[in-house]
Write a protein that holds these residues in place. Structure first.
Motif, short mmCIF file in Angstrom:
data_model
loop_
_atom_site.label_atom_id
_atom_site.label_comp_id
_atom_site.label_asym_id
_atom_site.label_seq_id
_atom_site.Cartn_x
_atom_site.Cartn_y
_atom_site.Cartn_z
N ARG A 18 0.83 -1.20 0.00
CA ARG A 18 0.00 0.00 0.00
C ARG A 18 0.87 1.26 0.00
O ARG A 18 0.59 2.22 -0.71
N ARG A 19 1.92 1.24 0.79
CA ARG A 19 2.79 2.41 0.88
C ARG A 19 3.39 2.76 -0.48
O ARG A 19 3.46 3.92 -0.87
N GLY A 20 3.84 1.75 -1.21
CA GLY A 20 4.39 1.99 -2.54
C GLY A 20 3.37 2.62 -3.47
O GLY A 20 3.68 3.54 -4.22
N LEU A 21 2.13 2.12 -3.42
CA LEU A 21 1.08 2.69 -4.26
C LEU A 21 0.75 4.12 -3.86
O LEU A 21 0.54 4.98 -4.71
N GLU A 22 0.73 4.37 -2.55
CA GLU A 22 0.44 5.72 -2.08
C GLU A 22 1.55 6.69 -2.50
O GLU A 22 1.27 7.83 -2.88
N GLU A 23 2.80 6.24 -2.44
CA GLU A 23 3.91 7.09 -2.88
C GLU A 23 3.84 7.34 -4.38
O GLU A 23 4.12 8.46 -4.85
N LEU A 24 3.47 6.33 -5.13
CA LEU A 24 3.30 6.48 -6.57
C LEU A 24 2.20 7.50 -6.87
O LEU A 24 2.35 8.35 -7.75
N MET A 25 1.12 7.43 -6.11
CA MET A 25 0.01 8.37 -6.27
C MET A 25 0.48 9.80 -5.96
O MET A 25 0.21 10.73 -6.73
N MET A 26 1.18 9.98 -4.86
CA MET A 26 1.65 11.32 -4.49
C MET A 26 2.59 11.88 -5.56
O MET A 26 2.52 13.07 -5.88
N HIS A 27 3.44 11.04 -6.10
CA HIS A 27 4.36 11.48 -7.15
C HIS A 27 3.60 11.96 -8.37
O HIS A 27 3.88 13.05 -8.92
N ARG A 28 2.61 11.19 -8.80
CA ARG A 28 1.82 11.58 -9.97
C ARG A 28 1.04 12.87 -9.70
O ARG A 28 0.91 13.72 -10.56
N GLN A 29 0.53 13.02 -8.47
CA GLN A 29 -0.21 14.23 -8.14
C GLN A 29 0.70 15.46 -8.15
O GLN A 29 0.30 16.53 -8.63
N ARG A 30 1.93 15.30 -7.67
CA ARG A 30 2.88 16.42 -7.72
C ARG A 30 3.21 16.78 -9.17
O ARG A 30 3.31 17.96 -9.52
N LEU A 31 3.40 15.77 -10.01
CA LEU A 31 3.65 16.03 -11.43
C LEU A 31 2.51 16.80 -12.06
O LEU A 31 2.71 17.74 -12.83
N LEU A 32 1.29 16.39 -11.72
CA LEU A 32 0.10 17.03 -12.27
C LEU A 32 0.04 18.51 -11.87
O LEU A 32 -0.19 19.38 -12.72
N VAL A 33 0.27 18.79 -10.61
CA VAL A 33 0.26 20.17 -10.13
C VAL A 33 1.34 20.98 -10.84
O VAL A 33 1.10 22.11 -11.28
N ASP A 34 2.51 20.39 -10.98
CA ASP A 34 3.61 21.08 -11.65
C ASP A 34 3.27 21.40 -13.10
O ASP A 34 3.48 22.52 -13.57
N LEU A 35 2.74 20.42 -13.82
CA LEU A 35 2.40 20.64 -15.23
C LEU A 35 1.29 21.66 -15.40
O LEU A 35 1.32 22.47 -16.32
N LYS A 36 0.30 21.61 -14.52
CA LYS A 36 -0.82 22.56 -14.62
C LYS A 36 -0.36 23.99 -14.31
O LYS A 36 -0.99 24.94 -14.76
N GLY A 37 0.72 24.14 -13.58
CA GLY A 37 1.22 25.46 -13.23
C GLY A 37 2.15 26.06 -14.27
O GLY A 37 2.57 27.21 -14.14
N ARG A 38 2.47 25.31 -15.28
CA ARG A 38 3.40 25.80 -16.32
C ARG A 38 2.63 26.43 -17.48
O ARG A 38 1.47 26.10 -17.71
N SER A 39 3.32 27.28 -18.20
CA SER A 39 2.73 27.89 -19.39
C SER A 39 3.78 27.92 -20.50
O SER A 39 4.94 27.62 -20.28
N GLY A 40 3.34 28.30 -21.67
CA GLY A 40 4.26 28.40 -22.79
C GLY A 40 4.31 27.17 -23.67
O GLY A 40 5.02 27.15 -24.67
N TYR A 41 3.58 26.16 -23.31
CA TYR A 41 3.56 24.92 -24.07
C TYR A 41 2.24 24.23 -23.78
O TYR A 41 1.68 24.38 -22.70
#
Length: 72
Positions: A18-41
């Protein structure tokens, strides 16, 4: 043929990690926030892919929860 994320999630489920899946989820969520905050592409394609991966991980976590509740 299952995608890479589906294979990873299946492995975590098989190992009941479960911990591995939760960490995978948090990583993807951080990526999503980062991508949504970018512009120019146009990041719509990777954002869509990460959204899909998050759905797959959520389904895996649900399966783990149901496995835990039936084992108790």
């Amino acid at each position: 043929m299952p995608s890479a994320i589906e294979q990873i999630v299946e492995t975590y489920i098989r190992l009941r990690n479960r911990r591995g899946l939760e960490e995978l989820m948090m990583h993807r969520q951080r990526l999503l926030v980062d991508l949504k905050g970018r512009s120019g592409y146009d990041f719509s394609l990777p954002i869509g892919q990460i959204d899909e991966e998050i759905s797959i991980i959520e389904a895996g976590l649900s399966r783990l929860r149901s496995m835990d509740s039936t084992a108790a």
